[in-house]
Motif scaffolding. Structure first.
Motif, mmCIF file in Angstrom:
data_model
loop_
_atom_site.group_PDB
_atom_site.id
_atom_site.type_symbol
_atom_site.label_atom_id
_atom_site.label_comp_id
_atom_site.label_asym_id
_atom_site.label_seq_id
_atom_site.Cartn_x
_atom_site.Cartn_y
_atom_site.Cartn_z
ATOM 1 N N ALA A 190 14.833 7.076 1.540
ATOM 2 C CA ALA A 190 14.621 7.946 2.698
ATOM 3 C C ALA A 190 13.269 8.632 2.728
ATOM 4 O O ALA A 190 12.920 9.277 3.704
ATOM 5 C CB ALA A 190 15.735 8.993 2.737
ATOM 6 N N SER A 212 17.904 -5.448 5.214
ATOM 7 C CA SER A 212 18.370 -4.074 5.374
ATOM 8 C C SER A 212 19.841 -4.030 5.733
ATOM 9 O O SER A 212 20.326 -4.853 6.501
ATOM 10 C CB SER A 212 17.574 -3.363 6.453
ATOM 11 O OG SER A 212 18.103 -2.075 6.642
ATOM 12 N N ASP A 250 -4.819 -2.381 5.217
ATOM 13 C CA ASP A 250 -5.842 -1.366 4.987
ATOM 14 C C ASP A 250 -6.298 -1.475 3.536
ATOM 15 O O ASP A 250 -5.644 -0.974 2.621
ATOM 16 C CB ASP A 250 -5.265 0.022 5.300
ATOM 17 C CG ASP A 250 -6.293 1.132 5.190
ATOM 18 O OD1 ASP A 250 -7.302 0.953 4.478
ATOM 19 O OD2 ASP A 250 -6.089 2.192 5.820
ATOM 20 N N SER A 256 0.811 -1.222 0.000
ATOM 21 C CA SER A 256 0.000 0.000 0.000
ATOM 22 C C SER A 256 0.837 1.262 0.000
ATOM 23 O O SER A 256 0.301 2.366 -0.131
ATOM 24 C CB SER A 256 -0.932 -0.005 1.216
ATOM 25 O OG SER A 256 -0.195 -0.289 2.388
ATOM 26 N N SER A 257 2.157 1.145 0.184
ATOM 27 C CA SER A 257 2.987 2.353 0.150
ATOM 28 C C SER A 257 4.443 1.999 -0.104
ATOM 29 O O SER A 257 4.799 0.814 -0.181
ATOM 30 C CB SER A 257 2.863 3.136 1.479
ATOM 31 O OG SER A 257 3.580 2.489 2.505
ATOM 32 N N ALA A 269 0.117 -8.347 12.070
ATOM 33 C CA ALA A 269 0.142 -8.265 13.527
ATOM 34 C C ALA A 269 -0.857 -9.235 14.155
ATOM 35 O O ALA A 269 -1.186 -9.117 15.338
ATOM 36 C CB ALA A 269 -0.133 -6.835 13.977
ATOM 37 N N TYR A 307 18.924 -5.651 -0.195
ATOM 38 C CA TYR A 307 18.921 -4.305 0.357
ATOM 39 C C TYR A 307 18.755 -3.374 -0.835
ATOM 40 O O TYR A 307 19.664 -3.249 -1.655
ATOM 41 C CB TYR A 307 20.223 -3.994 1.107
ATOM 42 C CG TYR A 307 20.282 -2.547 1.509
ATOM 43 C CD1 TYR A 307 19.361 -2.033 2.403
ATOM 44 C CD2 TYR A 307 21.233 -1.676 0.970
ATOM 45 C CE1 TYR A 307 19.381 -0.692 2.756
ATOM 46 C CE2 TYR A 307 21.263 -0.336 1.325
ATOM 47 C CZ TYR A 307 20.326 0.151 2.213
ATOM 48 O OH TYR A 307 20.344 1.482 2.547
HETATM 49 P P1 NDP Z 1 6.589 1.912 4.317
HETATM 50 O O1 NDP Z 1 6.306 2.299 5.723
HETATM 51 O O2 NDP Z 1 6.308 2.892 3.234
HETATM 52 O O3 NDP Z 1 5.829 0.572 3.955
HETATM 53 C C1 NDP Z 1 5.612 -0.418 4.885
HETATM 54 C C2 NDP Z 1 4.390 -1.199 4.506
HETATM 55 O O4 NDP Z 1 4.167 -2.208 5.486
HETATM 56 C C3 NDP Z 1 3.122 -0.374 4.416
HETATM 57 O O5 NDP Z 1 2.416 -0.767 3.274
HETATM 58 C C4 NDP Z 1 2.383 -0.753 5.676
HETATM 59 O O6 NDP Z 1 0.981 -0.689 5.567
HETATM 60 C C5 NDP Z 1 2.804 -2.206 5.812
HETATM 61 N N1 NDP Z 1 2.538 -2.743 7.140
HETATM 62 C C6 NDP Z 1 2.928 -2.256 8.344
HETATM 63 N N2 NDP Z 1 2.411 -3.004 9.336
HETATM 64 C C7 NDP Z 1 1.670 -3.974 8.746
HETATM 65 C C8 NDP Z 1 0.871 -5.028 9.245
HETATM 66 N N3 NDP Z 1 0.685 -5.227 10.563
HETATM 67 N N4 NDP Z 1 0.257 -5.854 8.358
HETATM 68 C C9 NDP Z 1 0.385 -5.641 7.034
HETATM 69 N N5 NDP Z 1 1.111 -4.653 6.507
HETATM 70 C C10 NDP Z 1 1.751 -3.819 7.361
HETATM 71 O O7 NDP Z 1 8.134 1.509 4.324
HETATM 72 P P2 NDP Z 1 9.147 1.006 3.180
HETATM 73 O O8 NDP Z 1 8.476 0.924 1.889
HETATM 74 O O9 NDP Z 1 10.369 1.822 3.312
HETATM 75 O O10 NDP Z 1 9.499 -0.447 3.716
HETATM 76 C C11 NDP Z 1 9.342 -1.610 2.945
HETATM 77 C C12 NDP Z 1 10.449 -2.591 3.252
HETATM 78 O O11 NDP Z 1 11.703 -2.035 2.870
HETATM 79 C C13 NDP Z 1 10.586 -2.963 4.721
HETATM 80 O O12 NDP Z 1 10.830 -4.352 4.808
HETATM 81 C C14 NDP Z 1 11.815 -2.190 5.175
HETATM 82 O O13 NDP Z 1 12.459 -2.836 6.247
HETATM 83 C C15 NDP Z 1 12.636 -2.246 3.912
HETATM 84 N N6 NDP Z 1 13.698 -1.275 3.809
HETATM 85 C C16 NDP Z 1 13.431 0.066 3.713
HETATM 86 C C17 NDP Z 1 14.474 0.951 3.602
HETATM 87 C C18 NDP Z 1 14.232 2.416 3.490
HETATM 88 O O14 NDP Z 1 15.220 3.144 3.412
HETATM 89 N N7 NDP Z 1 12.997 2.887 3.494
HETATM 90 C C19 NDP Z 1 15.851 0.502 3.537
HETATM 91 C C20 NDP Z 1 16.013 -0.921 3.630
HETATM 92 C C21 NDP Z 1 14.971 -1.755 3.744
HETATM 93 P P3 NDP Z 1 0.154 0.707 5.727
HETATM 94 O O15 NDP Z 1 0.258 1.370 4.374
HETATM 95 O O16 NDP Z 1 -1.214 0.237 6.036
HETATM 96 O O17 NDP Z 1 0.798 1.499 6.815
#
Ligand code: NDP
Length: 316
Positions: free
Chosen positions: A226, A142, A36, A11-12, A62, A221
């Protein structure tokens, strides 16, 4: 036929960018596994994804019940499952107190590791029965946790699973610690610990199941993205300064779009079929097999983590 990829947290951020990159090729149908439903459908629409290129299925990592329900629902779609991407994550660096999943696990490890562990174990048989030429299970890792041999991997608090006593005790703060190593709650460390679990899990899957199933197991990774929501709980000053810091100082910054293309490559590139690999990209955006830190490649720890996790999610 089209390939079908399940992506959690689509979703994001990275998950959405990957879903979009795959959908745009016209060769993939994406099952967006999201907590969501409305947010996910709106995000797909806003990203310009064709309505026939995706299906949103509810998944709240969760809750182990929700994971099991998701598996039932996804099977009812009667689509093959060719690739599974464990991407969703929570990061709570400023939390003073732990929060908990429905099953009472500390949230970061509960969602990022245990929810995905159950999901991946359940969907392995579906991957195995798919007739797709290259079936893959990908768990997003990561650098901050997997490479203590780099600058980013050395920012305190460092990941450390210790002897896993907190996890073995249930990670619930009731008679056991909420941290895997048995220490005091620290949200930033819990996230890094969960990412080490993700990378250990990928390797243990590879050792146990690659030969038997032919499934490719991989982690990656994608670079520092950011701008994603991952940093939503950080203090405002951090959120302001972090993207330029990554862009100009560490030069590890990648756009969500570029990171999405990288993960889409790990999903679909015919040359990335090697199993047990942790992929990274160099400055010219070429992929290479990266090394993992000592703890993130410790086979004994991976086995122990696997066995304890099995018990916690009710598989053993
Ligand atoms: P975001 O926060 O944008 O995305 C995280 C996603 O996880 C969202 O879609 C969120 O849903 C979902 N999520 C959170 N909790 C739950 C749950 N209980 N059940 C189902 N879905 C859930 O972060 P990123 O896109 O940055 O992260 C994605 C991956 O990339 C992760 O594994 C992160 O560790 C990894 N990563 C990110 C880096 C970065 O620099 N950003 C670097 C290295 C790795 P909702 O939209 O509903 O909140």
């Amino acid at each position: 036929r089209k390939g079908t990829a399940v992506i959690t947290g689509a979703s994001s951020g990275l998950g959405l960018a990957t879903a979009k990159a795959l959908a745009e090729t016209g060769k993939w149908h994406v099952i967006m596994a999201c907590r969501d439903f409305l947010k996910a459908s709106r995000a797909a629409k806003a990203a310009g994804m064709d309505k026939d290129s995706f299906t949103v299925v509810h998944l709240d990592l969760a809750s182990l019940d929700s994971v099991r329900q998701f598996v039932r629902n996804v099977r009812q779609l009667e689509m093959p499952i060719d690739v599974v991407v464990c991407n969703a994550a929570v990061y709570q660096p400023t939390a003073k107190e732990p929060s908990y999943t429905a099953d009472g696990f500390e949230m970061s490890v509960g969602v990022n590791h245990l929810g995905h562990f159950l999901l991946a174990r359940e969907l392995l048989s579906d991957l195995q029965s798919s007739d797709y030429p290259s079936k893959r299970l990908i768990i997003v890792g990561s650098i901050t946790a997997g490479n203590t041999n780099t600058l980013a991997g050395n920012v305190p608090p460092k990941a450390n699973l210790g002897d896993l006593r907190g996890l073995a005790g249930g990670l619930n703060g009731v008679g056991s610690s909420v941290m895997i190593d048995g220490g005091e709650f620290d949200g930033a460390k819990a996230y890094k610990d969960s990412k080490v679990c993700n990378m250990l899990t990928m390797q243990e899957f590879h050792r146990r199941y690659h030969e038997e199933t032919g499934v490719t197991f991989a982690s990656l990774y994608p670079g520092c993205i950011a701008t994603t929501g991952l940093f939503r709980e950080h203090i405002p000053l951090f959120r302001l300064l972090f993207p330029p810091f990554q862009k100009y100082i560490t030069k590890g910054y990648v756009s969500e779009e570029e990171a999405g293309k990288r993960l889409a490559q790990v999903v679909s590139d015919p040359s990335l079929t090697k199993s047990g690999v942790y992929w990274s990209w160099n400055k010219n955006s070429a992929s290479f097999e990266n090394q993992l830190s000592e703890e993130a490649s410790d086979a004994d720890k991976a086995k122990k983590l696997w066995e304890i996790s099995e018990k916690l999610v009710g598989l053993a």
